[in-house]
Design a protein around this motif. Structure first.
Motif, PDB file in Angstrom:
ATOM      1  N   GLN A  89      -4.980   1.674  -0.333  1.00  0.00           N
ATOM      2  CA  GLN A  89      -4.470   1.583  -1.692  1.00  0.00           C
ATOM      3  C   GLN A  89      -5.303   0.600  -2.524  1.00  0.00           C
ATOM      4  N   MET A 126      -9.243   5.675  -2.493  1.00  0.00           N
ATOM      5  CA  MET A 126      -7.921   6.191  -2.847  1.00  0.00           C
ATOM      6  C   MET A 126      -7.991   7.040  -4.110  1.00  0.00           C
ATOM      7  N   ASP A 141      -2.287   7.556   1.504  1.00  0.00           N
ATOM      8  CA  ASP A 141      -3.090   6.359   1.749  1.00  0.00           C
ATOM      9  C   ASP A 141      -3.203   6.078   3.239  1.00  0.00           C
TER      10      ASP A 141
END
Length: 458
Positions: free
Chosen positions: A56, A61, A272
């Protein structure tokens, strides 16, 4: 009039088994198709190869977000969208650890999420070793002043998540408790069931001190050195960056229902991962399983009555995705028929837990019948949790289901460099899709109301 009423009631009762039989036949066909379908494997391979690790708040991401949108559209999902929010982001920098005395040794470590960086030039101190977290908790405030606390508690291998749920306390709260007692650093044996020199990372509560996970052999090395009686000194160098708020994304796609599109079955996994390995079992597999199950249902000649929504939650590891999704979709929760997340790897499903009272409904009895050839038990106990990202929906009243995977090997791989595609068995992955497809179809194409059933169960 009385005879007409009785005749109508009898007709309805007679119709229910026929409908259940039709539901069971289609669910069985989905089950069998899933066992030879390669969509889940293709999706897992695509995410792990084209994006790889995706913590994240990282550029990876952002790539994962774009990958999710493209993949859902490619597979024919509707209303594909990105729900953007903010979530914490801890990103790793260079790391090293070594025993400096009495005997020099390099140590295999991984910093824990929310660890504080060491000062420039590193941190060196004597260690205090505890074989369990409770041993350290028994120390009074100030007892660890100026030391690096080390907890070497072992995790038990179990088929379900029980072993992890017990052991993870040492990782999650150990640093906070060590700091309370004056420690200047914290090392914990990896919360894992393997015996390699690959450490396993994971989240921890903010403690204000550097924190890292040791590989199991290195944790045992420190135990042995400490047992010799001479002071043992360790040097840590940990770099990281932390943002309390960074852009995060939940990627959503739907198979719209033909009769009751506002009634929704919510499924998915988390997009994630940590920055080690390629996030294959945690949780590309969960993304792939639920996406493939929904795709199989969408390919039926007739769409289900209700909408199936696949969510790729974007910040499970560091926290915030489930809360953000629940907040953004709170008004829909009364119309969410069921919610569940796949997030325990790719081992075969061996047990399913449904909402309270569910087994009294014909559609759920039909589902249980379909599972028999897969050797999957439907537990008489109600589901307690649908997954971390589903928890906030459950708090708001959404019914949940638990699809228990065989986790016997999952924690050999979880949060480590060994979390890679080659560890996934395509047949086990397909078995997961078969169970998910049968359950989601049975719920989405029936009139089952778990809230009403739970009220009756009480």
């Amino acid at each position: 009039m009385r005879n007409l009423i009785l005749a109508a009631a009898a007709a309805l009762l007679a119709a229910a088994p026929v409908q259940a039989n039709e539901l069971a036949a289609t669910a069985a066909a989905l089950r069998d198709r899933a066992l030879s379908d390669t969509t889940a494997w293709t999706v897992t391979e695509s995410l792990t190869s084209e994006v790889g690790a995706r913590p994240q708040g990282s550029p990876a991401m952002d790539r994962a977000r774009d990958w999710g949108v493209a993949k859902l559209r490619e597979l024919g999902f509707e209303n594909v969208r990105v729900e953007t929010y903010e979530a914490p982001s801890w990103l790793r920098g260079p790391e090293s650890a070594e025993v400096t005395s009495p005997y020099p040794h390099k140590l295999a470590i991984l910093g824990l999420g929310r660890s504080t960086p060491t000062p420039r030039g590193g941190l060196e101190a004597e260690i205090a070793v505890f074989r369990t977290l409770d041993e350290m908790l028994a120390q009074p405030e100030g007892a660890l002043k100026g030391k690096i606390a080390v907890v070497t508690e072992r995790m038990r291998r179990t088929q379900d998540i029980t072993g992890y749920a017990t052991a993870v306390r040492a990782r999650s709260i150990g640093g906070v408790e060590a700091a309370k007692r004056g420690a200047v650093g914290y090392l914990v044996r990896s919360v894992s069931t393997d015996d390699t020199r690959l450490p396993h990372t994971g989240g921890a509560r903010f403690s204000g001190i550097p924190m890292a996970a040791l590989s199991p052999p290195d944790a045992e090395l420190l135990e042995r050195l400490a047992a010799r009686g001479a002071p043992v000194r360790v040097k840590l160098e940990l770099a990281s960056t932390f943002r309390e708020k960074a852009p995060a994304y939940n990627v959503v796609g739907e198979i719209r229902g033909r009769e009751a599109p506002d009634e929704v079955v919510v499924i998915g996994g988390h997009l994630d991962s940590w920055d080690v390995g390629t996030g294959a079992v945690d949780d590309a597999a969960g993304i792939a399983i639920t996406t493939a199950a929904a795709k199989l249902i969408a390919d039926l000649p007739q769409r289900p009555r209700r909408t199936i929504r696949v969510v790729m939650w974007g910040a499970e590891e560091q926290g915030g995705s489930g809360e953000a999704y629940a907040q953004a979709n709170a008004a829909e929760v009364p119309r969410m028929i069921l919610a569940s997340e796949s997030d325990l790897g790719a081992g075969e499903i061996w047990r399913v837990k449904l909402p309270a009272g569910a087994l009294g409904h014909p559609a759920m009895r039909a589902f249980a019948q379909v599972l028999a050839p897969l050797s999957v038990a439907v537990s008489p106990e109600p589901a307690q949790s649908g997954g971390v990202d589903v928890g906030p929906l459950q708090t708001l009243g959404a019914p949940v289901a638990e699809l228990s995977q065989d986790a016997s090997r999952y924690f050999d791989l979880h949060h480590s460099d060994d979390d890679t595609l080659d560890k996934i068995d395509p047949k086990a992955l397909a078995q997961n899709v078969a169970v998910w497809a049968a359950l989601v179809y049975a719920v989405a194409d029936s009139d089952v109301d778990f809230r009403a059933l739970a009220g009756g169960a009480r």
